[in-house]
Design an enzyme around this catalytic site. Structure first.
Site, PDB file in Angstrom:
ATOM      1  N   ARG A  59      32.608  55.765  41.109  1.00 29.93           N
ATOM      2  CA  ARG A  59      33.524  56.972  41.118  1.00 29.93           C
ATOM      3  C   ARG A  59      33.159  57.981  42.279  1.00 29.93           C
ATOM      4  NH1 ARG A  59      34.077  54.470  36.712  1.00 29.93           N
ATOM      5  NH2 ARG A  59      31.914  54.351  36.818  1.00 29.93           N
ATOM      6  N   LYS A  88      11.578  51.184  54.988  1.00 27.14           N
ATOM      7  CA  LYS A  88      10.656  50.998  55.739  1.00 27.14           C
ATOM      8  C   LYS A  88       9.542  52.240  55.785  1.00 27.14           C
ATOM      9  CE  LYS A  88      13.801  49.490  59.157  1.00 27.14           C
ATOM     10  NZ  LYS A  88      14.514  49.882  60.725  1.00 27.14           N
ATOM     11  N   ARG A 109      23.544  61.027  46.676  1.00 31.25           N
ATOM     12  CA  ARG A 109      23.147  60.849  45.342  1.00 31.25           C
ATOM     13  C   ARG A 109      21.903  60.373  45.588  1.00 31.25           C
ATOM     14  NH1 ARG A 109      26.512  57.644  40.631  1.00 31.25           N
ATOM     15  NH2 ARG A 109      27.167  59.919  40.562  1.00 31.25           N
ATOM     16  N   HIS A 137      25.326  67.324  38.386  1.00 30.04           N
ATOM     17  CA  HIS A 137      26.155  66.664  39.133  1.00 30.04           C
ATOM     18  C   HIS A 137      27.333  67.456  39.225  1.00 30.04           C
ATOM     19  CE1 HIS A 137      28.731  63.424  40.496  1.00 30.04           C
ATOM     20  NE2 HIS A 137      28.829  62.495  39.510  1.00 30.04           N
TER      21      HIS A 137
END
Ligand code: CP
Length: 310
Positions: A59, A88, A109, A137
């Site tokens: 979402r 890396k 995120r 959030h």
């Protein structure tokens, strides 16, 4: 005369960085985006959003991208850390200082708490926190507030319960902070080991009435909004602790037999087994409307942060 609200160029890291007046204004702009979303716009033509997702998402990432496209902008990004140069050994600071040369805004995120704040310290362009570990959030909580406003017509005066994992669930932390700016009563229903984080509790208890319980049955008849969350299996340091609380609460038609007729049930999704499928087609279920609201709220945020609403 009201205070001038400034959004252009701002980061969205924590909902605690926003006043009630600013949150109300974002919700108002989101409402105006309903008609823009239906027909499309070139408000952000030429602007580019990067979605840097170091954790799985359906979402948040896709709705940020859809929001940008609906406003005439474009998107680049990655949806798993394995394909980026972090594999890396590149660090987050170097990643954002690279990506900022390509785009106008970054949605991030990351599994670590504090990652979004760190990224914002290094980036010269706005960082939108799409979930930082179990911490916060903030864009989800804005769409949660918007959904409650839209479905119940108000925030003030409501009795709201959070159910499930209040320790590791980041959406409930942001939403608790935001709701504590309004005149609401909050019920926190969780297993003992998954109670609301102490620092969140301390802040919200100074502003609104808060009750904690393990007994879902007792609070169902009292509340206007039931905000259900998944138990965040992936965040438990010890798998044995997860087994102890797995399946603690399940909302089904039997659980809802004493619910108010106009109760609404929200869930940030994804769900596992905490809401039975039989609830989906009842008037209680509003979690798929909540998904749509993610588009208009993120359209509002992108337009405000990129200075397109003037
Ligand atoms: N609500 C939410 O954050 O969903 P995703 O994990 O799918 O982005």
């Amino acid at each position: 005369m009201g205070v001038k609200l400034e959004f252009e160029g701002r980061d969205i890291i924590s909902i605690k960085d926003f006043s009630r007046e600013e949150i109300d204004y974002i919700l108002k702009v989101a409402k105006g985006m309903e008609s823009v979303a239906a027909k499309g716009s070139d408000m952000l033509k030429g602007k580019i959003l990067a979605t840097l997702f170091f954790e799985p998402s359906t979402r948040t990432r896709l709705s940020f991208e859809a929001a940008m496209h609906k406003l005439g902008g474009s998107t680049i990004g990655f949806a798993e850390a394995e394909i980026a140069s972090v594999r890396k050994g590149e660090n987050l600071a170097d990643t954002v200082r690279t990506v900022e040369s390509y785009v106008d805004v970054i949605a991030l995120r990351h599994p670590l708490e504090g990652a979004a704040r760190l990224a914002a310290e290094f980036a010269k362009i706005p960082i939108l926190n799409g979930g930082s570990g179990a911490e916060e959030h903030p864009t989800q909580d804005l769409l949660d507030l918007y959904t409650i406003m839209k479905e119940r017509g108000k925030l003030n005066g409501l009795k709201i319960a959070f159910v499930g994992d209040l320790r590791y669930g980041r959406t409930v932390h942001s939403l608790a902070y935001a709701l504590s700016l309004y005149n609401i009563e909050l019920y926190l229903v969780s297993p003992e080991s998954l109670k609301m984080r102490r620092e969140v509790l301390q802040t919200i208890k100074e502003r609104i009435p808060v009750s904690e319980t393990t007994n879902l049955e007792k609070i169902i008849p009292l509340v206007d909004v039931l905000y259900v969350t998944r138990i965040q299996k992936e965040r438990f340091p010890d798998p044995a602790e997860y087994i102890k609380v797995k399946g603690s609460y399940k909302i089904d038609m039997k659980t809802l037999s004493n619910a108010k007729k106009d109760l609404i049930i929200l869930h940030p999704l994804p769900r596992v087994d905490e809401i039975a499928a039989e609830v989906d087609n009842t008037p209680y279920a509003r979690y798929f409307q909540q998904v749509w609201n993610g588009i208009v709220v993120r359209m509002a945020l992108l337009a405000l942060i990129l200075g397109a609403t003037k």
